[in-house]
Design a protein around this motif. Structure first.
Motif, PDB file in Angstrom:
ATOM      1  N   ILE A  95      34.593  57.965  35.446  1.00 25.94           N
ATOM      2  CA  ILE A  95      35.451  57.262  36.390  1.00 25.94           C
ATOM      3  C   ILE A  95      34.666  56.012  36.776  1.00 25.94           C
ATOM      4  O   ILE A  95      33.492  56.105  37.155  1.00 25.94           O
ATOM      5  N   VAL A  96      35.300  54.862  36.637  1.00 25.15           N
ATOM      6  CA  VAL A  96      34.598  53.597  36.850  1.00 25.15           C
ATOM      7  C   VAL A  96      35.338  52.704  37.831  1.00 25.15           C
ATOM      8  O   VAL A  96      36.544  52.848  38.046  1.00 25.15           O
ATOM      9  N   ILE A  97      34.592  51.791  38.418  1.00 21.74           N
ATOM     10  CA  ILE A  97      35.166  50.663  39.132  1.00 21.74           C
ATOM     11  C   ILE A  97      35.146  49.537  38.111  1.00 21.74           C
ATOM     12  O   ILE A  97      34.097  49.224  37.533  1.00 21.74           O
ATOM     13  N   ALA A  98      36.301  48.964  37.850  1.00 25.37           N
ATOM     14  CA  ALA A  98      36.399  47.883  36.867  1.00 25.37           C
ATOM     15  C   ALA A  98      37.036  46.665  37.518  1.00 25.37           C
ATOM     16  O   ALA A  98      37.911  46.794  38.377  1.00 25.37           O
ATOM     17  N   LEU A  99      36.585  45.534  37.092  1.00 22.21           N
ATOM     18  CA  LEU A  99      37.173  44.271  37.508  1.00 22.21           C
ATOM     19  C   LEU A  99      38.039  43.814  36.339  1.00 22.21           C
ATOM     20  O   LEU A  99      37.524  43.486  35.268  1.00 22.21           O
ATOM     21  N   VAL A 100      39.363  43.872  36.516  1.00 19.51           N
ATOM     22  CA  VAL A 100      40.305  43.527  35.449  1.00 19.51           C
ATOM     23  C   VAL A 100      41.176  42.382  35.938  1.00 19.51           C
ATOM     24  O   VAL A 100      41.888  42.530  36.943  1.00 19.51           O
ATOM     25  N   ASP A 101      41.109  41.270  35.240  1.00 17.03           N
ATOM     26  CA  ASP A 101      41.878  40.080  35.614  1.00 17.03           C
ATOM     27  C   ASP A 101      41.694  39.740  37.093  1.00 17.03           C
ATOM     28  O   ASP A 101      42.651  39.442  37.808  1.00 17.03           O
ATOM     29  N   GLY A 102      40.464  39.840  37.580  1.00 23.96           N
ATOM     30  CA  GLY A 102      40.148  39.471  38.955  1.00 23.96           C
ATOM     31  C   GLY A 102      40.439  40.530  40.006  1.00 23.96           C
ATOM     32  O   GLY A 102      40.235  40.296  41.190  1.00 23.96           O
ATOM     33  N   GLU A 103      40.898  41.715  39.610  1.00 26.81           N
ATOM     34  CA  GLU A 103      41.255  42.773  40.554  1.00 26.81           C
ATOM     35  C   GLU A 103      40.351  43.987  40.331  1.00 26.81           C
ATOM     36  O   GLU A 103      40.181  44.446  39.201  1.00 26.81           O
ATOM     37  N   MET A 104      39.769  44.531  41.416  1.00 29.00           N
ATOM     38  CA  MET A 104      38.927  45.720  41.301  1.00 29.00           C
ATOM     39  C   MET A 104      39.806  46.960  41.361  1.00 29.00           C
ATOM     40  O   MET A 104      40.611  47.115  42.277  1.00 29.00           O
ATOM     41  N   PRO A 127      48.094  53.246  30.504  1.00 32.14           N
ATOM     42  CA  PRO A 127      46.705  52.820  30.307  1.00 32.14           C
ATOM     43  C   PRO A 127      46.594  51.291  30.219  1.00 32.14           C
ATOM     44  O   PRO A 127      47.532  50.614  29.809  1.00 32.14           O
ATOM     45  N   ILE A 128      45.425  50.802  30.578  1.00 29.77           N
ATOM     46  CA  ILE A 128      45.146  49.371  30.489  1.00 29.77           C
ATOM     47  C   ILE A 128      44.209  49.169  29.302  1.00 29.77           C
ATOM     48  O   ILE A 128      43.028  49.530  29.363  1.00 29.77           O
ATOM     49  N   PRO A 129      44.726  48.608  28.194  1.00 34.02           N
ATOM     50  CA  PRO A 129      43.855  48.381  27.040  1.00 34.02           C
ATOM     51  C   PRO A 129      42.842  47.284  27.361  1.00 34.02           C
ATOM     52  O   PRO A 129      43.165  46.295  28.010  1.00 34.02           O
ATOM     53  N   LEU A 130      41.612  47.485  26.886  1.00 37.16           N
ATOM     54  CA  LEU A 130      40.562  46.528  27.196  1.00 37.16           C
ATOM     55  C   LEU A 130      40.316  45.527  26.071  1.00 37.16           C
ATOM     56  O   LEU A 130      39.568  44.577  26.249  1.00 37.16           O
ATOM     57  N   ARG A 131      40.948  45.735  24.954  1.00 35.28           N
ATOM     58  CA  ARG A 131      40.701  44.882  23.796  1.00 35.28           C
ATOM     59  C   ARG A 131      40.931  43.406  24.107  1.00 35.28           C
ATOM     60  O   ARG A 131      40.111  42.565  23.781  1.00 35.28           O
ATOM     61  N   ASP A 132      42.032  43.064  24.732  1.00 37.48           N
ATOM     62  CA  ASP A 132      42.353  41.661  24.998  1.00 37.48           C
ATOM     63  C   ASP A 132      42.270  41.305  26.480  1.00 37.48           C
ATOM     64  O   ASP A 132      42.698  40.235  26.881  1.00 37.48           O
ATOM     65  N   ALA A 133      41.736  42.195  27.304  1.00 39.22           N
ATOM     66  CA  ALA A 133      41.707  41.961  28.752  1.00 39.22           C
ATOM     67  C   ALA A 133      40.430  41.235  29.164  1.00 39.22           C
ATOM     68  O   ALA A 133      39.394  41.335  28.511  1.00 39.22           O
ATOM     69  N   ASP A 134      40.534  40.522  30.258  1.00 40.38           N
ATOM     70  CA  ASP A 134      39.372  39.922  30.898  1.00 40.38           C
ATOM     71  C   ASP A 134      38.862  40.968  31.886  1.00 40.38           C
ATOM     72  O   ASP A 134      39.477  41.179  32.932  1.00 40.38           O
ATOM     73  N   TYR A 135      37.779  41.682  31.532  1.00 39.67           N
ATOM     74  CA  TYR A 135      37.345  42.803  32.354  1.00 39.67           C
ATOM     75  C   TYR A 135      35.826  42.887  32.436  1.00 39.67           C
ATOM     76  O   TYR A 135      35.105  42.315  31.623  1.00 39.67           O
ATOM     77  N   GLN A 136      35.378  43.648  33.427  1.00 36.50           N
ATOM     78  CA  GLN A 136      33.971  43.995  33.582  1.00 36.50           C
ATOM     79  C   GLN A 136      33.920  45.388  34.181  1.00 36.50           C
ATOM     80  O   GLN A 136      34.621  45.673  35.149  1.00 36.50           O
ATOM     81  N   ILE A 137      33.123  46.266  33.581  1.00 36.47           N
ATOM     82  CA  ILE A 137      32.884  47.578  34.181  1.00 36.47           C
ATOM     83  C   ILE A 137      31.819  47.353  35.246  1.00 36.47           C
ATOM     84  O   ILE A 137      30.668  47.046  34.936  1.00 36.47           O
TER      85      ILE A 137
END
Length: 150
Positions: A95-104, A127-137
């Protein structure tokens, strides 16, 4: 979607607060109840020691939303406090906190046998695919703190 609404850094040397560490003695073949005094026998619990092995990389978040509430009543609920360790490398099933498209957000990371994606416990969320997303774990959730008595 379950969002993180508040974060705060835990102090490197938080104040020590003692809580009794109840030692339960179990004896086979003897009936009756142990003495209530035995509950206070032993050392004290230090929650910092128990829950925060790496204080400089541990943060606390408060959650909002229902995406991590599972259909069987398990999961993370709005208002839960999450202890998050930034020094742990996230892996499949964490279980992670991720920053996806500017949203935690809080999600389960799945990256084995499929393209990496962030999954909700609630089946109403895709699910949110990470392949093309702007993200950070951002970090890995190590503990959930939930008050059971209101």
């Amino acid at each position: 979607m379950l969002h993180v609404t508040h974060q705060c850094s835990l102090a490197i040397d938080p104040p020590r607060r003692s809580i009794p560490w109840a030692i339960h003695h179990v004896r086979g073949g003897i009936s009756g109840f142990p003495s209530p005094a035995q509950d206070y026998d032993g050392r004290r619990i230090d929650l910092n020691e128990q829950l925060i092995p790496r204080p400089t990389s541990t943060f606390m978040f408060t959650t909002d939303g229902d995406s991590m509430q599972g259909p069987n009543g398990s999961g993370i609920y709005a208002g839960d406090r999450l202890l998050v360790d930034r020094s742990i490398e996230a892996g499949h099933g964490d279980i992670v906190i991720a920053l996806v498209d500017g949203e935690m957000i809080v999600k389960e990371l799945r990256c084995r046998g499929c393209p990496p994606a962030l999954h909700s416990a609630n089946p109403r969320y895709t699910p949110i695919p990470l392949r093309d997303a702007d993200y950070q774990i951002w970090g890995v959730v190590t503990d959930i703190l939930r008050r059971v008595r209101r």
